[in-house]
Design an enzyme around this catalytic site. Structure first.
Site, mmCIF file in Angstrom:
data_model
loop_
_atom_site.group_PDB
_atom_site.id
_atom_site.type_symbol
_atom_site.label_atom_id
_atom_site.label_comp_id
_atom_site.label_asym_id
_atom_site.label_seq_id
_atom_site.Cartn_x
_atom_site.Cartn_y
_atom_site.Cartn_z
ATOM 1 N N ASN A 83 47.572 30.503 32.649
ATOM 2 C CA ASN A 83 48.287 30.096 31.650
ATOM 3 C C ASN A 83 49.752 29.541 32.096
ATOM 4 O O ASN A 83 49.780 29.558 33.440
ATOM 5 C CB ASN A 83 48.603 31.245 30.642
ATOM 6 C CG ASN A 83 48.814 30.986 29.399
ATOM 7 O OD1 ASN A 83 49.502 30.070 28.816
ATOM 8 N ND2 ASN A 83 48.292 31.637 28.195
ATOM 9 N N HIS A 113 57.035 38.065 55.167
ATOM 10 C CA HIS A 113 58.093 38.014 56.268
ATOM 11 C C HIS A 113 58.203 39.235 56.986
ATOM 12 O O HIS A 113 57.715 40.286 56.297
ATOM 13 C CB HIS A 113 59.375 37.559 55.873
ATOM 14 C CG HIS A 113 59.217 36.336 55.222
ATOM 15 N ND1 HIS A 113 59.654 34.925 55.756
ATOM 16 C CD2 HIS A 113 59.376 35.982 53.718
ATOM 17 C CE1 HIS A 113 59.510 34.197 55.007
ATOM 18 N NE2 HIS A 113 59.246 34.501 53.865
ATOM 19 N N ALA A 158 49.605 43.878 32.413
ATOM 20 C CA ALA A 158 50.805 43.311 32.515
ATOM 21 C C ALA A 158 51.917 43.757 33.281
ATOM 22 O O ALA A 158 52.077 44.953 33.130
ATOM 23 C CB ALA A 158 51.122 42.709 30.885
ATOM 24 N N THR A 163 49.589 46.170 45.317
ATOM 25 C CA THR A 163 49.898 45.882 46.757
ATOM 26 C C THR A 163 48.429 46.360 47.533
ATOM 27 O O THR A 163 48.686 46.419 48.730
ATOM 28 C CB THR A 163 50.976 47.060 47.073
ATOM 29 O OG1 THR A 163 50.507 48.180 46.271
ATOM 30 C CG2 THR A 163 52.327 46.544 46.129
ATOM 31 N N LYS A 164 47.811 47.073 46.909
ATOM 32 C CA LYS A 164 46.420 47.297 47.474
ATOM 33 C C LYS A 164 45.046 46.912 46.941
ATOM 34 O O LYS A 164 45.218 46.676 45.580
ATOM 35 C CB LYS A 164 46.357 48.983 47.504
ATOM 36 C CG LYS A 164 47.354 49.462 48.617
ATOM 37 C CD LYS A 164 47.535 50.985 48.547
ATOM 38 C CE LYS A 164 48.494 51.540 49.265
ATOM 39 N NZ LYS A 164 48.513 53.170 49.429
ATOM 40 N N ARG A 181 41.340 53.658 34.810
ATOM 41 C CA ARG A 181 40.029 54.056 34.212
ATOM 42 C C ARG A 181 38.965 52.976 34.641
ATOM 43 O O ARG A 181 39.182 51.990 34.798
ATOM 44 C CB ARG A 181 39.887 54.560 32.834
ATOM 45 C CG ARG A 181 40.274 53.484 31.775
ATOM 46 C CD ARG A 181 39.945 54.044 30.409
ATOM 47 N NE ARG A 181 39.955 52.807 29.288
ATOM 48 C CZ ARG A 181 39.347 52.105 28.845
ATOM 49 N NH1 ARG A 181 37.955 52.074 29.253
ATOM 50 N NH2 ARG A 181 39.313 51.021 27.857
#
Length: 202
Positions: A83, A113, A158, A163-164, A181
């Protein structure tokens, strides 16, 4: 090894050397043309999009505006939809599977960086690849950081910052994004939260 080769090898590199600046400018020209193409000129838009992406399956669509760095590092499978306002910083490979949907304002950042200020001011940056499996839905305003893999059939809520790695067959959300879940057979009859489908052909 020149700076482009270093970039593609996920090593520290300098982004203004060895033709990288020129490649980004060339991509921006293509992106500008795509983003300003007439909304009803579907054939031209598809041709332009396939000229930007490195690899694309059947039935691929990205709503303008769309932005990326190089384009050739982005690989998408069959039936991909993104989208409005999708941003993909494709310094490294971005691999997206089949039947994947992005809500508005999804941002995929392979680029980064160094943390230490002196290292950062050296001009070196890096890119680490991102992989998104099949049948994944990424919710609006989600950010996916370098090196992340998202498993098949997963939904990212949303506003998440991923990060993992996130495993397959789960709902995950939050800052940082965490598994809430598993998705189970019991979810099949619902189209939204506790709202049950009123049709037979889903």
């Amino acid at each position: 090894m020149n700076q482009k080769e270093r970039m593609l090898a996920e090593l520290p590199y300098k982004a203004w050397m060895d033709g990288l600046h020129e490649e980004r400018v060339a991509c921006k020209v293509k992106i500008q043309e795509y983003n300003t193409c007439r909304a009803d000129d579907f054939e031209r838009k598809e041709k332009l999009l396939r000229g930007i992406l490195g690899k694309a399956g059947e039935d691929v669509w990205i709503e303008p505006p769309f932005f990326c760095d190089y384009g050739y590092n982005i690989e998408v499978g069959e039936f991909f939809y993104a989208n409005y306002n999708c941003i993909i910083l494709d310094v490294a490979k971005v691999k997206i599977g089949d039947n994947v949907m992005f809500a508005p304002n999804v941002a995929i950042y392979t680029a980064g960086h160094p943390v230490h200020p002196e290292s950062r001011s050296s001009g070196y940056e890096y890119g680490i690849g991102i992989t998104i499996g099949n049948n994944v839905w990424i919710g609006g305003n989600t950010v996916i950081n370098p090196g992340v893999t998202i498993g098949d059939n997963t939904v990212i809520g949303a506003g998440s910052v991923v990060t993992k790695d996130i495993p397959a067959n789960v709902i995950a959300m939050g800052i940082p994004c965490k598994v809430i879940r598993e998705i189970t057979e019991a979810d099949r009859k619902y189209y939204y939260k506790d709202r049950i489908f009123d049709v037979e052909d889903y």
